[in-house]
Design a protein around this motif. Structure first.
Motif, PDB file in Angstrom:
ATOM      1  N   GLY A 120       0.813  -1.210   0.000  1.00  0.00           N
ATOM      2  CA  GLY A 120       0.000   0.000   0.000  1.00  0.00           C
ATOM      3  C   GLY A 120       0.840   1.251   0.000  1.00  0.00           C
ATOM      4  N   ASN A 121       1.954   1.209   0.747  1.00  0.00           N
ATOM      5  CA  ASN A 121       2.840   2.359   0.806  1.00  0.00           C
ATOM      6  C   ASN A 121       3.520   2.595  -0.539  1.00  0.00           C
ATOM      7  OD1 ASN A 121       3.911   4.487   2.353  1.00  0.00           O
ATOM      8  ND2 ASN A 121       5.843   3.387   2.591  1.00  0.00           N
ATOM      9  N   GLU A 122       3.925   1.532  -1.209  1.00  0.00           N
ATOM     10  CA  GLU A 122       4.543   1.663  -2.529  1.00  0.00           C
ATOM     11  C   GLU A 122       3.563   2.262  -3.527  1.00  0.00           C
ATOM     12  OE1 GLU A 122       7.559   1.259  -3.609  1.00  0.00           O
ATOM     13  OE2 GLU A 122       8.381   0.628  -1.675  1.00  0.00           O
ATOM     14  N   GLU A 123       2.312   1.836  -3.442  1.00  0.00           N
ATOM     15  CA  GLU A 123       1.294   2.388  -4.344  1.00  0.00           C
ATOM     16  C   GLU A 123       1.075   3.876  -4.071  1.00  0.00           C
ATOM     17  OE1 GLU A 123      -2.075  -0.051  -3.642  1.00  0.00           O
ATOM     18  OE2 GLU A 123      -1.385  -1.682  -4.947  1.00  0.00           O
ATOM     19  N   LEU A 124       1.078   4.244  -2.786  1.00  0.00           N
ATOM     20  CA  LEU A 124       0.904   5.651  -2.426  1.00  0.00           C
ATOM     21  C   LEU A 124       2.071   6.483  -2.932  1.00  0.00           C
ATOM     22  CD1 LEU A 124      -0.834   7.725  -0.877  1.00  0.00           C
ATOM     23  CD2 LEU A 124       0.565   7.220   1.138  1.00  0.00           C
ATOM     24  N   ILE A 125       3.288   5.960  -2.798  1.00  0.00           N
ATOM     25  CA  ILE A 125       4.475   6.677  -3.268  1.00  0.00           C
ATOM     26  C   ILE A 125       4.417   6.853  -4.784  1.00  0.00           C
ATOM     27  CG2 ILE A 125       6.972   6.471  -3.569  1.00  0.00           C
ATOM     28  CD1 ILE A 125       7.039   5.113  -0.788  1.00  0.00           C
ATOM     29  N   ALA A 126       4.016   5.798  -5.499  1.00  0.00           N
ATOM     30  CA  ALA A 126       3.905   5.896  -6.952  1.00  0.00           C
ATOM     31  C   ALA A 126       2.846   6.918  -7.352  1.00  0.00           C
ATOM     32  CB  ALA A 126       3.574   4.530  -7.542  1.00  0.00           C
ATOM     33  N   ALA A 127       1.714   6.913  -6.646  1.00  0.00           N
ATOM     34  CA  ALA A 127       0.651   7.878  -6.947  1.00  0.00           C
ATOM     35  C   ALA A 127       1.102   9.300  -6.666  1.00  0.00           C
ATOM     36  CB  ALA A 127      -0.601   7.547  -6.141  1.00  0.00           C
ATOM     37  N   THR A 128       1.903   9.472  -5.610  1.00  0.00           N
ATOM     38  CA  THR A 128       2.417  10.803  -5.270  1.00  0.00           C
ATOM     39  C   THR A 128       3.366  11.303  -6.354  1.00  0.00           C
ATOM     40  OG1 THR A 128       2.235  10.292  -2.915  1.00  0.00           O
ATOM     41  CG2 THR A 128       3.661  12.134  -3.530  1.00  0.00           C
ATOM     42  N   ARG A 129       4.256  10.440  -6.806  1.00  0.00           N
ATOM     43  CA  ARG A 129       5.191  10.813  -7.868  1.00  0.00           C
ATOM     44  C   ARG A 129       4.421  11.224  -9.131  1.00  0.00           C
ATOM     45  NH1 ARG A 129       7.718   6.481  -8.084  1.00  0.00           N
ATOM     46  NH2 ARG A 129       9.681   7.005  -6.995  1.00  0.00           N
ATOM     47  N   GLN A 130       3.469  10.411  -9.515  1.00  0.00           N
ATOM     48  CA  GLN A 130       2.693  10.706 -10.718  1.00  0.00           C
ATOM     49  C   GLN A 130       1.884  11.997 -10.574  1.00  0.00           C
ATOM     50  OE1 GLN A 130       0.380   7.168 -11.279  1.00  0.00           O
ATOM     51  NE2 GLN A 130       2.147   5.906 -11.869  1.00  0.00           N
ATOM     52  N   ALA A 131       1.347  12.232  -9.378  1.00  0.00           N
ATOM     53  CA  ALA A 131       0.545  13.441  -9.152  1.00  0.00           C
ATOM     54  C   ALA A 131       1.383  14.698  -9.355  1.00  0.00           C
ATOM     55  CB  ALA A 131      -0.045  13.415  -7.743  1.00  0.00           C
ATOM     56  N   TYR A 132       2.589  14.697  -8.786  1.00  0.00           N
ATOM     57  CA  TYR A 132       3.473  15.858  -8.949  1.00  0.00           C
ATOM     58  C   TYR A 132       3.916  16.017 -10.407  1.00  0.00           C
ATOM     59  CZ  TYR A 132       4.040  16.620  -3.883  1.00  0.00           C
ATOM     60  OH  TYR A 132       3.828  16.918  -2.556  1.00  0.00           O
ATOM     61  N   GLN A 133       4.312  14.932 -11.032  1.00  0.00           N
ATOM     62  CA  GLN A 133       4.802  15.014 -12.409  1.00  0.00           C
ATOM     63  C   GLN A 133       3.711  15.500 -13.358  1.00  0.00           C
ATOM     64  OE1 GLN A 133       6.265  11.008 -12.998  1.00  0.00           O
ATOM     65  NE2 GLN A 133       8.330  11.507 -12.279  1.00  0.00           N
ATOM     66  N   HIS A 134       2.509  14.995 -13.169  1.00  0.00           N
ATOM     67  CA  HIS A 134       1.406  15.407 -14.039  1.00  0.00           C
ATOM     68  C   HIS A 134       1.059  16.880 -13.817  1.00  0.00           C
ATOM     69  CE1 HIS A 134      -2.888  15.951 -15.091  1.00  0.00           C
ATOM     70  NE2 HIS A 134      -2.559  15.207 -16.131  1.00  0.00           N
ATOM     71  N   ALA A 135       0.995  17.311 -12.564  1.00  0.00           N
ATOM     72  CA  ALA A 135       0.665  18.706 -12.270  1.00  0.00           C
ATOM     73  C   ALA A 135       1.682  19.659 -12.893  1.00  0.00           C
ATOM     74  CB  ALA A 135       0.581  18.920 -10.755  1.00  0.00           C
ATOM     75  N   VAL A 136       2.954  19.317 -12.791  1.00  0.00           N
ATOM     76  CA  VAL A 136       4.002  20.175 -13.371  1.00  0.00           C
ATOM     77  C   VAL A 136       3.925  20.156 -14.893  1.00  0.00           C
ATOM     78  CG1 VAL A 136       6.504  20.433 -13.641  1.00  0.00           C
ATOM     79  CG2 VAL A 136       5.530  19.994 -11.377  1.00  0.00           C
ATOM     80  N   ALA A 137       3.595  19.021 -15.484  1.00  0.00           N
ATOM     81  CA  ALA A 137       3.450  18.947 -16.945  1.00  0.00           C
ATOM     82  C   ALA A 137       2.322  19.848 -17.429  1.00  0.00           C
ATOM     83  CB  ALA A 137       3.199  17.502 -17.375  1.00  0.00           C
ATOM     84  N   VAL A 138       1.221  19.897 -16.686  1.00  0.00           N
ATOM     85  CA  VAL A 138       0.111  20.786 -17.049  1.00  0.00           C
ATOM     86  C   VAL A 138       0.553  22.252 -16.953  1.00  0.00           C
ATOM     87  CG1 VAL A 138      -2.234  21.525 -16.490  1.00  0.00           C
ATOM     88  CG2 VAL A 138      -1.640  19.102 -16.372  1.00  0.00           C
ATOM     89  N   LEU A 139       1.297  22.583 -15.901  1.00  0.00           N
ATOM     90  CA  LEU A 139       1.809  23.954 -15.767  1.00  0.00           C
ATOM     91  C   LEU A 139       2.693  24.327 -16.956  1.00  0.00           C
ATOM     92  CD1 LEU A 139       2.823  24.271 -11.985  1.00  0.00           C
ATOM     93  CD2 LEU A 139       0.722  25.056 -13.091  1.00  0.00           C
ATOM     94  N   ASN A 140       3.594  23.436 -17.341  1.00  0.00           N
ATOM     95  CA  ASN A 140       4.495  23.723 -18.462  1.00  0.00           C
ATOM     96  C   ASN A 140       3.718  23.976 -19.755  1.00  0.00           C
ATOM     97  OD1 ASN A 140       7.086  23.635 -17.254  1.00  0.00           O
ATOM     98  ND2 ASN A 140       7.036  21.400 -17.221  1.00  0.00           N
ATOM     99  N   TRP A 141       2.675  23.183 -19.978  1.00  0.00           N
ATOM    100  CA  TRP A 141       1.863  23.361 -21.180  1.00  0.00           C
ATOM    101  C   TRP A 141       1.069  24.666 -21.124  1.00  0.00           C
ATOM    102  CZ3 TRP A 141      -3.620  23.088 -20.825  1.00  0.00           C
ATOM    103  CH2 TRP A 141      -4.282  23.216 -22.044  1.00  0.00           C
ATOM    104  N   ALA A 142       0.417  24.938 -19.984  1.00  0.00           N
ATOM    105  CA  ALA A 142      -0.411  26.140 -19.848  1.00  0.00           C
ATOM    106  C   ALA A 142       0.427  27.406 -19.912  1.00  0.00           C
ATOM    107  CB  ALA A 142      -1.186  26.081 -18.532  1.00  0.00           C
ATOM    108  N   HIS A 143       1.667  27.334 -19.452  1.00  0.00           N
ATOM    109  CA  HIS A 143       2.551  28.503 -19.473  1.00  0.00           C
ATOM    110  C   HIS A 143       2.814  28.988 -20.887  1.00  0.00           C
ATOM    111  CE1 HIS A 143       6.755  30.232 -19.374  1.00  0.00           C
ATOM    112  NE2 HIS A 143       6.130  31.022 -18.514  1.00  0.00           N
ATOM    113  N   LYS A 144       2.724  28.081 -21.865  1.00  0.00           N
ATOM    114  CA  LYS A 144       3.024  28.444 -23.253  1.00  0.00           C
ATOM    115  C   LYS A 144       1.864  29.166 -23.927  1.00  0.00           C
ATOM    116  CE  LYS A 144       6.104  24.451 -23.770  1.00  0.00           C
ATOM    117  NZ  LYS A 144       6.313  23.163 -24.482  1.00  0.00           N
TER     118      LYS A 144
END
Length: 515
Positions: free
Chosen positions: A343-367
């Motif tokens: 469960g902890n590994e799944e939470l860590i993976a979800a956390t990593r993906q959440a941050y990466q996706h949020a930053v990717a949206v910011l990079n796209w919207a910034h353009k």
């Protein structure tokens, strides 16, 4: 002794005289007592009878008639604001409109609908002029066809828009809140009954208007910095308590709930919406998400992921407060520990993906911020990212500050005006509070600097639609737009939603009503 004069009891007197227990002379159009006291008489205004009966049923039977408020239902807390009280009095064979709906209420609704079709509908789109006609003509027609939640949502947003022009108009304040409350109630009831081909289109449009309203309402809220609570809050306290205690700024989670609601209603009803030309045009008018998950200094907001792996590694650390391994576990406890580790590994993976996706949206919207791209952020971030915000993780808050800074590009839009400055300053204030400790501001300032600079930037050409200079913003909006258009090809939002809906079960995807 002369015989007593006969008395014929009459039940035809006006309601006001009956309530005062005095004889009514039954003169029309106004009885003598009402003329004498300068008050309205239900002989002349039959709707007053319904008003009195409704107020009497809601309050004490002994309420004197002189204390009843005859204002429009919009302005009254004791009478439903969206339909006149049930007419307990049957009017003459040829009634006027005023016999069923108070005149002030009718005029306000006419005013709101006129403002909506003349001005408000033009503020919902950033990209495609064709969608202006949809919001101006098609959407009201769908409401008139019998969708009460859509009609109330239209009036609520129009009232809020008018309020932006006259902020101290109390009638508009009451109207915007009351109509939206009615819209949410009917919207919720409709969802409970189930989504089908007959209501999917109007539910989608109402969800969009709820998102607009939720966003715009924030403009009118007073500064939420408060004096209480900051010193006693600790990261280990429950999230609910920490959000109240940390001190200062309240994160607008209603933004995320309402925009996520649009996404959820779309997925849940896509089998019906995909055949709607109205919804198709609205969806395809949005800028298409083109996300690049490359991390590092080569992307504009890549710095927000610095030291992410260290943060994730800390989530794996032993929770017993010691570096000494625990004693050899029994078989049962070993199985429990394994489940915990998974469960902890799944939470860590979800956390990593959440941050990466949020930053990717910011990079796209910034353009391409001038195309309304930043508004995709609250609609597309993951549920895990919202949880990280609720936990007040510094990285999640730094990402949030950058999102709000992107809204500076749309500062001329009434429902986003001043939002960037207000919200960025609010988020940054958390790093200066006692909640994170004395070193948080210094540690995270490099990741907050751009957001603060943009939020405080005075842009003289904003009202004329001019972009923020490249050396300030960090990107050439129109050059980036041409580059992204060249990469897009035949891709559009329709295809994105088509794929997204295939992995979601409509039976389990009915969205919650926004709070």
């Amino acid at each position: 002794m002369p015989p007593r004069r006969s008395h014929k009891k009459s039940r035809a007197g006006c309601r006001r005289c009956k309530s005062r227990k005095i004889k009514c002379d039954e003169i029309h159009p106004r009885c003598g007592n009402c003329v004498k006291h300068g008050v309205a008489c239900d002989f002349q205004h039959p709707e007053i009878l319904a008003e009195q009966q409704s107020a009497a049923s809601a309050g004490s039977p002994s309420t004197p008639a002189s204390s009843i408020d005859f204002r429009s239902p919009i302005a009254r807390p004791d009478v439903p604001a969206f339909a006149s009280p049930a007419p307990l009095y049957r009017p003459p064979p040829t009634p006027s409109l005023s016999s069923t709906t108070p005149a002030g209420h009718r005029l306000l609704e006419l005013k709101l609908m006129h403002h909506y079709t003349a001005l408000t509908c033009k503020t919902f789109t950033f990209t495609a002029p064709v969608t202006e006609d949809i919001w101006k003509i098609t959407v009201p027609n769908l409401a008139f066809a019998g969708s009460q939640h859509l009609a109330d949502a239209i009036l609520a947003v129009a009232a809020l828009h008018l309020r932006s022009l006259t902020p101290n108009d109390k009638e508009l304040i009451r109207a915007s809140h009351a109509y939206m409350a009615a819209s949410l109630a009917e919207y919720s009831a409709t969802l409970t009954r189930g989504i089908d081909n007959s209501n999917a289109e109007t539910l989608f449009l109402t969800a969009a208007l709820i998102a607009f309203q939720s966003t715009a309402t924030r403009v009118f809220m007073k500064d939420e910095l408060s004096l209480g609570g900051g010193a006693g809050s600790q990261p280990g306290e429950p999230i609910k308590d920490r959000n109240k205690a940390a001190g200062c700024y309240v994160i607008p989670f209603s933004w995320f709930h309402s925009f996520q609601g649009v996404k959820a209603i779309t997925a849940a009803s896509w089998q019906y919406l995909r055949a709607s030309p109205v919804v198709t045009q609205v969806i395809n008018s949005q800028a298409v998400l083109q996300l690049d998950f490359t991390s590092g200094p080569e992307t504009f907001f890549g710095h927000l992921l610095d030291s992410l792996e260290d943060e994730l590694a800390a989530m794996k650390a032993p929770q017993n407060g010691s570096d000494i391994p625990p004693a050899r576990p029994s078989s049962a406890s070993s199985q429990q520990q394994n489940r915990h580790d998974i469960g902890n590994e799944e939470l860590i993976a979800a956390t990593r993906q959440a941050y990466q996706h949020a930053v990717a949206v910011l990079n796209w919207a910034h353009k391409i911020p001038h195309k309304g791209a930043p508004l995709a952020f609250p609609a597309t971030v993951s549920r895990r990212y919202i949880e990280l915000l609720e936990e007040r993780r510094p990285r999640a808050l730094a990402i949030l500050a950058c999102f709000f800074a992107l809204l500076k590009s749309m500062d001329s839009v009434w429902w986003l005006q001043g939002m960037a400055r207000r919200e960025v300053l609010g988020v940054v204030s958390l790093f200066n509070s006692d909640f994170f400790g004395p070193d948080a501001y210094r540690e995270w300032w490099p990741h907050l600097e751009w957001a603060m600079r943009i939020a405080l930037y005075e842009h003289e050409g904003a009202a004329r639609g001019e972009p923020i200079p490249v050396d300030v913003w960090g990107a050439d909006w129109f050059a980036e737009e041409r580059a992204l258009d060249g990469q897009q090809g035949n891709d559009n939002y329709f295809r994105h939603i088509e794929m997204f809906s295939q992995i979601m079960s409509p039976d389990n995807s009915v969205p919650p009503v926004p709070q």
